[in-house]
Design an enzyme around this catalytic site. Sequence first.
Site, PDB file in Angstrom:
ATOM      1  N   HIS A 268       0.851  -1.188   0.000  1.00  0.00           N
ATOM      2  CA  HIS A 268       0.000   0.000   0.000  1.00  0.00           C
ATOM      3  C   HIS A 268       0.880   1.228   0.000  1.00  0.00           C
ATOM      4  O   HIS A 268       1.928   1.235   0.651  1.00  0.00           O
ATOM      5  CB  HIS A 268      -0.934   0.006   1.225  1.00  0.00           C
ATOM      6  CG  HIS A 268      -2.101   0.903   1.031  1.00  0.00           C
ATOM      7  ND1 HIS A 268      -2.037   2.248   1.277  1.00  0.00           N
ATOM      8  CD2 HIS A 268      -3.350   0.652   0.561  1.00  0.00           C
ATOM      9  CE1 HIS A 268      -3.212   2.780   0.981  1.00  0.00           C
ATOM     10  NE2 HIS A 268      -4.007   1.848   0.544  1.00  0.00           N
TER      11      HIS A 268
ATOM     12  N   ASP B 147      -7.982  -5.555   0.296  1.00  0.00           N
ATOM     13  CA  ASP B 147      -8.511  -6.267  -0.867  1.00  0.00           C
ATOM     14  C   ASP B 147      -8.090  -7.721  -0.908  1.00  0.00           C
ATOM     15  O   ASP B 147      -8.697  -8.530  -1.612  1.00  0.00           O
ATOM     16  CB  ASP B 147      -8.089  -5.562  -2.152  1.00  0.00           C
ATOM     17  CG  ASP B 147      -8.878  -4.287  -2.323  1.00  0.00           C
ATOM     18  OD1 ASP B 147      -9.994  -4.237  -1.787  1.00  0.00           O
ATOM     19  OD2 ASP B 147      -8.383  -3.352  -2.948  1.00  0.00           O
TER      20      ASP B 147
HETATM   21  N1  CMC Z   1       4.359  -7.553  -4.829  1.00  0.00           N
HETATM   22  C1  CMC Z   1       5.704  -7.506  -4.997  1.00  0.00           C
HETATM   23  N2  CMC Z   1       6.444  -6.402  -4.851  1.00  0.00           N
HETATM   24  C2  CMC Z   1       5.804  -5.266  -4.526  1.00  0.00           C
HETATM   25  C3  CMC Z   1       4.408  -5.236  -4.334  1.00  0.00           C
HETATM   26  C4  CMC Z   1       3.690  -6.432  -4.497  1.00  0.00           C
HETATM   27  N3  CMC Z   1       2.353  -6.462  -4.327  1.00  0.00           N
HETATM   28  N4  CMC Z   1       4.029  -3.968  -4.032  1.00  0.00           N
HETATM   29  C5  CMC Z   1       5.153  -3.237  -4.022  1.00  0.00           C
HETATM   30  N5  CMC Z   1       6.218  -4.012  -4.328  1.00  0.00           N
HETATM   31  C6  CMC Z   1       7.620  -3.568  -4.362  1.00  0.00           C
HETATM   32  C7  CMC Z   1       7.876  -2.725  -5.605  1.00  0.00           C
HETATM   33  O1  CMC Z   1       8.318  -3.497  -6.699  1.00  0.00           O
HETATM   34  C8  CMC Z   1       8.947  -1.774  -5.119  1.00  0.00           C
HETATM   35  O2  CMC Z   1      10.189  -2.438  -5.163  1.00  0.00           O
HETATM   36  P1  CMC Z   1      11.579  -1.614  -5.364  1.00  0.00           P
HETATM   37  O3  CMC Z   1      11.732  -0.762  -4.141  1.00  0.00           O
HETATM   38  O4  CMC Z   1      12.611  -2.705  -5.455  1.00  0.00           O
HETATM   39  O5  CMC Z   1      11.407  -0.832  -6.629  1.00  0.00           O
HETATM   40  C9  CMC Z   1       8.581  -1.539  -3.650  1.00  0.00           C
HETATM   41  O6  CMC Z   1       7.834  -2.713  -3.255  1.00  0.00           O
HETATM   42  C10 CMC Z   1       7.724  -0.295  -3.414  1.00  0.00           C
HETATM   43  O7  CMC Z   1       6.557  -0.409  -4.192  1.00  0.00           O
HETATM   44  P2  CMC Z   1       5.929   0.732  -5.095  1.00  0.00           P
HETATM   45  O8  CMC Z   1       5.160   0.108  -6.209  1.00  0.00           O
HETATM   46  O9  CMC Z   1       6.991   1.727  -5.456  1.00  0.00           O
HETATM   47  O10 CMC Z   1       4.954   1.388  -4.052  1.00  0.00           O
HETATM   48  P3  CMC Z   1       3.731   2.296  -4.393  1.00  0.00           P
HETATM   49  O11 CMC Z   1       3.430   3.013  -3.141  1.00  0.00           O
HETATM   50  O12 CMC Z   1       3.984   3.100  -5.611  1.00  0.00           O
HETATM   51  O13 CMC Z   1       2.591   1.228  -4.760  1.00  0.00           O
HETATM   52  C11 CMC Z   1       0.787  -0.280  -4.632  1.00  0.00           C
HETATM   53  C12 CMC Z   1       1.648   0.750  -3.878  1.00  0.00           C
HETATM   54  C13 CMC Z   1      -0.456  -0.597  -3.811  1.00  0.00           C
HETATM   55  C14 CMC Z   1       0.328   0.298  -5.980  1.00  0.00           C
HETATM   56  C15 CMC Z   1       1.642  -1.561  -4.862  1.00  0.00           C
HETATM   57  O14 CMC Z   1       2.024  -2.080  -3.605  1.00  0.00           O
HETATM   58  C16 CMC Z   1       0.869  -2.632  -5.649  1.00  0.00           C
HETATM   59  O15 CMC Z   1       0.829  -2.548  -6.882  1.00  0.00           O
HETATM   60  N6  CMC Z   1       0.256  -3.645  -4.934  1.00  0.00           N
HETATM   61  C17 CMC Z   1      -0.509  -4.663  -5.598  1.00  0.00           C
HETATM   62  C18 CMC Z   1      -1.872  -4.099  -5.979  1.00  0.00           C
HETATM   63  C19 CMC Z   1      -2.797  -3.913  -4.783  1.00  0.00           C
HETATM   64  O16 CMC Z   1      -2.996  -4.807  -3.988  1.00  0.00           O
HETATM   65  N7  CMC Z   1      -3.431  -2.712  -4.717  1.00  0.00           N
HETATM   66  C20 CMC Z   1      -4.465  -2.420  -3.734  1.00  0.00           C
HETATM   67  C21 CMC Z   1      -4.124  -1.336  -2.786  1.00  0.00           C
HETATM   68  S1  CMC Z   1      -5.298  -1.312  -1.436  1.00  0.00           S
HETATM   69  C22 CMC Z   1      -6.783  -0.853  -2.142  1.00  0.00           C
HETATM   70  C23 CMC Z   1      -6.848   0.598  -2.444  1.00  0.00           C
HETATM   71  O17 CMC Z   1      -6.668   1.412  -1.515  1.00  0.00           O
HETATM   72  O18 CMC Z   1      -7.145   0.914  -3.608  1.00  0.00           O
END
Ligand code: CMC
Length: 430
Positions: free
Chosen positions: A307, A365
């Site tokens: 998240h 989720d």
């Molecule tokens: N599985 C594997 N690696 C992950 C995941 C995951 N689900 N989420 C983040 N990472 C890694 C990502 O690759 C990155 O690695 P690095 O530092 O080596 O580049 C690090 O963790 C930080 O992640 P980020 O994508 O830069 O973080 P963000 O804040 O931009 O993204 C997120 C947050 C929710 C979009 C992402 O965690 C994600 O895509 N999760 C899966 C989708 C999901 O479950 N989304 C629902 C969120 S809750 C419902 C809502 O509020 O809408």
Amino acid sequence: MSTQRTATLTIDGTSHEFPILSGSVGPDVVDIRSMYAKTGMFTFDPGFMSTASCKSTITYIDGDKGELLYRGYPIEQLAEKCDFLETCYLLLYGELPNAEQNKEFHSIIKNHTMVHEQLIRFYSGFRRDAHPMAVLVGVVGALSAFYHDAMDVSDEHHRRVSAHRLVAKMPTIVAMAYKYGRGEPFMYPRNDLSYTANFMHMMFGTPCEKYEPNPVLVKALDRILILHADHEQNASTSTVRLSGSSGANPFACIAAGIACLWGPAHGGANEACLQMLEEIGDVSRVGEYIKRAKDKNDGFKLMGFGHRVYKNFDPRAKLMRETCHEVLNELGLQDDRLFKLAMALEKIALEDDYFIEKKLYPNVDFYSGIVQKALGIPTQLFTGIFALARTVGWIAQWKEMISDPEQKIGRPRQLFTGANARNVLPVDQR
Ligand code: CMC
């Protein structure tokens, strides 16, 4: 708010002062509204990693502590002691309703649940296999055509009526999207049922026999709605605020929010999570998928994990996990294949160094998909249920923005990296 403290920004030896503003709780902010005028520079923050886009009094999240408050009330207490409509009242009006207000609000919402008969015809313009989110974007956007001339966004009464209409009609619209896909008759709302029980009646009832909602399942769905009702300035809420900042029709703004929510990084995650569990298929393959999630060269992410704000357990996930167990017990599904798989995945990910270091915990989720599946809601409709719940948050945030005397149209700037000014040459010289 105090503006006594300032932050100093030094550019090429010249210092500029910017006021620091404090909210009631949470990080202070540097007020850089005068920055361009003072320095000729913009700030650069794609993805809004360090930007507070507005002042708000609605929802507060402390991502490190794993805390979520609606108008100051912890989500755990609201989920335990209130129903979804009381939560809606709180989000819209700032306080929990007293008994009289509660009765009146329930009655207002019940009396706005039917949609205009002409709206029903919009559904037949969609293919039966259309994704419900596509249908919702279209039908909710179409509401703006029904309530346009009578809608003056500067009129407080009009804003209030729009909010009531949206909260009341969303269950009807979502249930109709489901029924349309199945080719079943649309069900009219029943005023003898609670908000959530009525939604279940419109989803699962048929004109052939009376539908009696199971109270345990109604409570579970009501909880899903409470937990998803608002979440501060997330992508879809910011979309609604940005669309609304031009004075656009609120129903059209909510349609924009629905479009944004659909993405798998946002509300689409519950659907994507269930699809992922189906794809993994068996506990023996969890290791393989965990490995893929950690591989930088593989685009795969564990859906339902991580998240932007919560770097501790998502408090909504804790409550949803509890509900998940209650629902599966009630339905005798404790040994459900996907549920067992989800629990194995959760355990392995929570113990894995990669997920621990990056503070990637299961989000709401991860569990809400399993609960919805057990309730009989098809996977494709999961994000539609999220949209139904989040509508109150969107409209509360929209109302707050429109009534803010400092409100301006949202207009970010950019760091331009394209071509400098150049001349158009005749086609044979390019
Ligand atoms: N599985 C594997 N690696 C992950 C995941 C995951 N689900 N989420 C983040 N990472 C890694 C990502 O690759 C990155 O690695 P690095 O530092 O080596 O580049 C690090 O963790 C930080 O992640 P980020 O994508 O830069 O973080 P963000 O804040 O931009 O993204 C997120 C947050 C929710 C979009 C992402 O965690 C994600 O895509 N999760 C899966 C989708 C999901 O479950 N989304 C629902 C969120 S809750 C419902 C809502 O509020 O809408």
